[in-house]
Design a protein around this motif. Structure first.
Motif, mmCIF file in Angstrom:
data_model
loop_
_atom_site.group_PDB
_atom_site.id
_atom_site.type_symbol
_atom_site.label_atom_id
_atom_site.label_comp_id
_atom_site.label_asym_id
_atom_site.label_seq_id
_atom_site.Cartn_x
_atom_site.Cartn_y
_atom_site.Cartn_z
ATOM 1 N N LYS A 1 2.000 11.146 -10.492
ATOM 2 C CA LYS A 1 1.484 12.461 -10.854
ATOM 3 C C LYS A 1 2.272 13.749 -11.009
ATOM 4 C CE LYS A 1 -3.090 11.180 -8.594
ATOM 5 N NZ LYS A 1 -3.895 11.171 -7.406
ATOM 6 N N ILE B 1 0.980 -1.081 0.095
ATOM 7 C CA ILE B 1 0.099 -0.047 -0.071
ATOM 8 C C ILE B 1 0.910 1.146 -0.010
ATOM 9 C CG2 ILE B 1 -1.700 1.400 1.369
ATOM 10 C CD1 ILE B 1 -2.818 -1.270 2.189
ATOM 11 N N VAL B 2 1.879 1.380 0.739
ATOM 12 C CA VAL B 2 2.801 2.485 0.934
ATOM 13 C C VAL B 2 3.457 2.705 -0.249
ATOM 14 C CG1 VAL B 2 4.757 3.389 2.185
ATOM 15 C CG2 VAL B 2 2.994 2.288 3.436
ATOM 16 N N TYR B 3 4.315 1.416 -0.819
ATOM 17 C CA TYR B 3 4.752 1.732 -2.166
ATOM 18 C C TYR B 3 3.987 2.199 -3.308
ATOM 19 C CZ TYR B 3 7.524 0.197 -6.007
ATOM 20 O OH TYR B 3 8.260 0.142 -7.375
ATOM 21 N N GLY B 4 2.640 1.483 -3.155
ATOM 22 C CA GLY B 4 1.634 2.053 -4.354
ATOM 23 C C GLY B 4 1.339 3.554 -4.230
ATOM 24 N N SER B 5 1.192 4.064 -3.167
ATOM 25 C CA SER B 5 0.623 5.622 -2.995
ATOM 26 C C SER B 5 1.999 6.372 -3.230
ATOM 27 C CB SER B 5 0.100 5.811 -1.633
ATOM 28 O OG SER B 5 1.433 5.444 -0.603
ATOM 29 N N VAL B 6 3.272 5.982 -2.936
ATOM 30 C CA VAL B 6 4.300 6.798 -3.207
ATOM 31 C C VAL B 6 4.748 6.631 -4.730
ATOM 32 C CG1 VAL B 6 6.990 6.873 -3.111
ATOM 33 C CG2 VAL B 6 5.337 6.394 -0.943
ATOM 34 N N LYS B 7 4.509 5.667 -5.390
ATOM 35 C CA LYS B 7 4.636 5.659 -6.816
ATOM 36 C C LYS B 7 3.797 6.363 -7.612
ATOM 37 C CE LYS B 7 6.073 2.063 -10.268
ATOM 38 N NZ LYS B 7 6.008 0.722 -10.385
ATOM 39 N N LEU B 8 2.250 6.196 -7.002
ATOM 40 C CA LEU B 8 1.294 7.170 -7.796
ATOM 41 C C LEU B 8 1.631 8.641 -7.403
ATOM 42 C CD1 LEU B 8 -1.759 5.438 -7.811
ATOM 43 C CD2 LEU B 8 -2.039 7.779 -7.428
ATOM 44 N N LYS B 9 2.242 9.147 -6.553
ATOM 45 C CA LYS B 9 2.436 10.426 -6.150
ATOM 46 C C LYS B 9 3.517 10.862 -6.999
ATOM 47 C CE LYS B 9 1.340 11.235 -1.349
ATOM 48 N NZ LYS B 9 1.815 11.225 0.154
#
Length: 53
Positions: free
Chosen positions: A38, A27-35
């Motif tokens: 973006k 979850i953490v990795y996914g949200s960081v990658k998304l940021k």
């Protein structure tokens, strides 16, 4: 006869901890990658806008 539960059989606490930490990391990795994606998209759009003028 069933074999004794191994570390990743889902019966031991180690397996639960490993699964939970892997899930959290995902979850953490996914949200960081998304940021990051973006931010890259925004800077790319800004660069394109500058290039058109």
């Amino acid at each position: 006869m069933t074999p004794p539960p191994g570390p990743y059989s889902g019966k031991s606490s180690l397996a639960l901890v490993a699964r939970a930490s892997a899930f959290t990391f995902g979850i953490v990795y996914g949200s960081v990658k998304l940021k990051i994606l973006k931010m890259k998209a925004k800077s790319h759009k800004k660069a394109e806008a500058k290039g058109h003028h």
